[in-house]
Each structure stands twice: as structure tokens, then as C-alpha cells.
Design a protein around this motif. Structure first.
Motif, PDB file in Angstrom:
ATOM      1  N   PHE A   1      -1.326 -25.369  22.652  1.00  0.00           N
ATOM      2  CA  PHE A   1      -1.709 -26.078  23.872  1.00  0.00           C
ATOM      3  C   PHE A   1      -2.340 -25.178  24.936  1.00  0.00           C
ATOM      4  N   GLY A   2      -2.463 -23.882  24.639  1.00  0.00           N
ATOM      5  CA  GLY A   2      -3.038 -22.980  25.624  1.00  0.00           C
ATOM      6  C   GLY A   2      -4.322 -22.308  25.187  1.00  0.00           C
ATOM      7  N   PHE A   3      -4.752 -22.583  23.949  1.00  0.00           N
ATOM      8  CA  PHE A   3      -5.961 -21.962  23.430  1.00  0.00           C
ATOM      9  C   PHE A   3      -6.908 -23.018  22.872  1.00  0.00           C
ATOM     10  N   ASP A   4      -8.193 -22.763  23.007  1.00  0.00           N
ATOM     11  CA  ASP A   4      -9.220 -23.576  22.360  1.00  0.00           C
ATOM     12  C   ASP A   4      -9.473 -22.941  20.998  1.00  0.00           C
ATOM     13  N   ILE A   5      -9.144 -23.668  19.929  1.00  0.00           N
ATOM     14  CA  ILE A   5      -9.229 -23.126  18.573  1.00  0.00           C
ATOM     15  C   ILE A   5     -10.268 -23.910  17.785  1.00  0.00           C
ATOM     16  N   ASP A   6     -11.298 -23.230  17.310  1.00  0.00           N
ATOM     17  CA  ASP A   6     -12.350 -23.890  16.539  1.00  0.00           C
ATOM     18  C   ASP A   6     -12.860 -22.926  15.471  1.00  0.00           C
ATOM     19  N   ALA A   7     -12.318 -23.059  14.265  1.00  0.00           N
ATOM     20  CA  ALA A   7     -12.675 -22.151  13.173  1.00  0.00           C
ATOM     21  C   ALA A   7     -14.115 -22.321  12.721  1.00  0.00           C
ATOM     22  N   ASN A  20     -15.582 -14.121  17.496  1.00  0.00           N
ATOM     23  CA  ASN A  20     -14.970 -13.861  18.798  1.00  0.00           C
ATOM     24  C   ASN A  20     -14.803 -15.127  19.633  1.00  0.00           C
ATOM     25  N   ASP A  21     -15.461 -16.215  19.236  1.00  0.00           N
ATOM     26  CA  ASP A  21     -15.386 -17.465  19.990  1.00  0.00           C
ATOM     27  C   ASP A  21     -14.427 -18.481  19.373  1.00  0.00           C
ATOM     28  N   ARG A  22     -13.827 -18.149  18.250  1.00  0.00           N
ATOM     29  CA  ARG A  22     -13.023 -19.146  17.534  1.00  0.00           C
ATOM     30  C   ARG A  22     -11.685 -19.430  18.201  1.00  0.00           C
ATOM     31  N   GLU A  23     -11.204 -18.504  18.992  1.00  0.00           N
ATOM     32  CA  GLU A  23      -9.982 -18.741  19.761  1.00  0.00           C
ATOM     33  C   GLU A  23     -10.192 -18.194  21.165  1.00  0.00           C
ATOM     34  N   ARG A  24     -10.058 -19.089  22.147  1.00  0.00           N
ATOM     35  CA  ARG A  24     -10.241 -18.708  23.540  1.00  0.00           C
ATOM     36  C   ARG A  24      -9.086 -19.240  24.376  1.00  0.00           C
ATOM     37  N   LYS A  25      -8.538 -18.403  25.246  1.00  0.00           N
ATOM     38  CA  LYS A  25      -7.462 -18.843  26.136  1.00  0.00           C
ATOM     39  C   LYS A  25      -8.018 -19.835  27.141  1.00  0.00           C
ATOM     40  N   MET A  26      -7.334 -20.968  27.280  1.00  0.00           N
ATOM     41  CA  MET A  26      -7.728 -21.967  28.263  1.00  0.00           C
ATOM     42  C   MET A  26      -7.066 -21.651  29.604  1.00  0.00           C
ATOM     43  N   PRO A  27      -7.586 -22.227  30.688  1.00  0.00           N
ATOM     44  CA  PRO A  27      -7.043 -21.907  32.014  1.00  0.00           C
ATOM     45  C   PRO A  27      -5.572 -22.267  32.184  1.00  0.00           C
TER      46      PRO A  27
END
Length: 301
Positions: free
Chosen positions: A136-142, A148-155
Motif C-alpha cells: 500500500f506504500g509503493f507503486d509496483i509495475d513489473a 528502476n521504475d518498477r517500484e516507486r515509493k508513493m507519498p
């Protein structure tokens, strides 16, 4: 009755028993399907109202309404409200099927309606496993080409303030802390909340339990939901809600592993995942976890 594995098990239409404990067993015949009522002699039941038959994708099942519950998972503002950017989709279709078909049918049959929803307390937040922060805290898109963009911390993540949101009628409301108990974002969707509140004046009010894991029956502790089922002799669970392949599946699997009868109401569920995810859930549910039925079948049962 024959026992599964007995050399006489396939003779004619004689019932075959599944389960070694007579008080916790099913029976099967090719013409009537599976009897999940756990009655040693179905002909002695007091009335036809104590047994209803549902069509499934494989064979009919007969259940006892007094030992059954319609379990509705995560039908909350967080997953359904347009104010949080949720577009109309499978979850909303499932909500409609529940309100127009499954809930009225369950109520008429005497089946208990149970809502299981996210609602984390501060004490629970302090000991949550890290995987939930990732979910629930990361944007995950394999599928993104750049690793480097597949997992990003959300605000924000679990427990963080979500701020003010604007409802469809223009009103503004504080969405509260993400997935925490007693917040607007974790409240039932408007239509289901109205239905829940109306049920409180009925002979069998709907009940609601909070969860703090993907599964509402996770094995890490004795949950109030599990204790309620045991105390009320409920053995058959009809599953619905969102997301089919995530929280619904997680709870259904744990229910099956803990000895409850698991029935997936496919049109009472929805997900934002690709279609193959729901197909896999349905395939495995009808083969190894339980049965796949529908809200319509409950109406006709």
C-alpha cells in the motif's frame, strides 16, 4: 453410505461420504451433488427451509442456511469511491449483484451476512509486517521497461493522512488515515452502508469485522471473525467482494485450510487485475478449495 476410496463407492446413486469425522463430513451422489449440511440423515431435517441447493460450475451443492454465511470482503470507499479515483468496474458490478440479488436472497433464506473490511488499529499498525507497507506504500509495475521504475515509493502509506476529498455531490470530507479503523476511507461504500444500517433493525442484523492482513482468517492469531463463526456453528462460507484474486482469495484459501466450506460467488466479486487472475482463482477454487457459484444461483436456490 460408502466412504471415498471404498470399493463400493461408485455403485448406483448410493451416497458417498467425504471426511472421516461423521460430525464433519459431506456426502455425494451423481444426481444431487454434494451435501454440505453435515446431517447424517438428510430425510430427518425439520423442513425444506433448512436446506437449499445451489448450482455451481461443477455439481450442485446443498447447504444449511443456519450454518452458512454470506461473506462480503473489502467493499469500502477506499476500493470503490470515485472520490479516490476508482473508476467504475468489476467491483461496482459486484456491489450491484450483492445488493439486488445475493443479500436479499441470503436474508430471505436466513443466511447470516458478514462484512470483513480493512480497519487497522494503532496497536496493530505498530506490528504490521513490512509486506503491507510495500503493498500500500509503493507503486509496483513489473511491466515497466526501466527496472528502476518498477517500484516507486508513493507519498503515503498505511496510517498516513489521505487529506480532503470531494464527493460526487460536491461535498468535501476528510478521507482519514489510510486503511485505519473508523475512517471515511475504510467505511463501507454508501449503498452497502445504508443496507448494513437498515439490517440492524431486522431479526438477523448484518455483522462486521475488521482485518489487518490480506486474509480475514490469517493463521497468525485467533481473529474475532473466526471466533464468531465457531461460536455460531457456521461451517459454509459464500465469498464475495474485492479484490477477487487478493483479499477474497486470501480469506477463501485460509477458510478452506481451516475446515470451512468455501464457495466463491463469481459475480459477487471483482478485481482491477488482468482477466487471467480471476480465471486462475475460479479454476483452482472449483478444483481444490471448494466450489464456484453465483449470486443468481443463490436467488434460485
Amino acid at each position: 453410505m460408502a466412504i471415498l476410496g471404498d470399493k463400493n463407492e461408485s455403485r448406483g446413486d448410493a451416497p458417498v461420504v467425504a471426511g472421516h469425522d461423521q460430525s464433519n463430513s459431506w456426502s455425494f451422489t451423481p444426481t444431487t451433488g454434494w451435501d454440505l449440511t453435515r446431517t447424517t440423515n438428510p430425510s430427518t431435517t425439520s423442513s425444506s427451509s433448512s436446506r437449499i441447493t445451489l448450482e455451481t460450475t461443477t455439481t450442485p451443492i446443498t447447504i444449511d442456511p443456519s450454518k452458512s454465511a454470506l461473506v462480503i470482503i473489502d467493499m469500502q470507499n477506499f476500493f470503490l469511491s470515485s472520490a479516490l479515483g476508482n473508476a467504475k468496474g468489476e467491483g461496482h458490478a459486484a456491489e450491484a449483484a450483492l445488493l439486488t440479488s445475493a443479500i436479499p436472497a441470503a436474508t430471505q433464506a436466513g443466511i447470516q451476512v458478514i462484512h470483513i473490511t480493512w480497519g487497522i488499529s494503532d496497536d496493530e499498525l505498530a506490528v504490521l509486517p513490512p509486506i503491507l507497507d510495500r503493498i500500500f506504500g509503493f507503486d509496483i509495475d513489473a511491466a515497466k521497461p526501466n527496472a528502476n521504475d518498477r517500484e516507486r515509493k508513493m507519498p503515503r502509506g498505511i496510517g498516513h493522512p489521505m487529506g480532503t476529498v470531494t464527493l460526487a455531490d460536491g461535498a468535501q470530507v476528510d478521507a482519514g488515515r489510510l486503511l485505519m479503523r473508523d475512517q471515511w476511507n475504510t467505511e463501507l461504500s454508501d449503498a452497502l452502508l445504508q443496507d448494513f444500517e437498515a439490517s440492524q433493525n431486522s431479526t438477523k442484523p448484518h455483522v462486521r469485522f475488521h482485518k489487518n492482513r490480506i486474509s480475514g482468517l490469517w493463521a497468525g492469531g485467533s481473529t474475532p471473525f473466526r471466533e464468531y463463526l465457531k461460536e455460531n456453528g457456521i461451517t459454509t462460507l459464500l465469498f464475495s467482494g474485492v479484490n477477487t484474486d487478493q483479499c477474497v482469495l486470501g480469506t477463501l484459501q485460509d477458510a478452506s485450510n481451516q475446515g470451512f466450506d468455501a464457495v466463491l460467488l463469481r459475480d459477487g466479486c471483482g478485481t482491477t487485475s488482468p482477466g487471467f487472475a480471476s480465471e486462475a482463482v475460479g479454476f483452482n477454487c472449483r478444483r481444490i478449495w471448494g466450489f464456484v457459484s453465483s449470486c443468481g444461483a443463490l436467488v434460485e436456490g
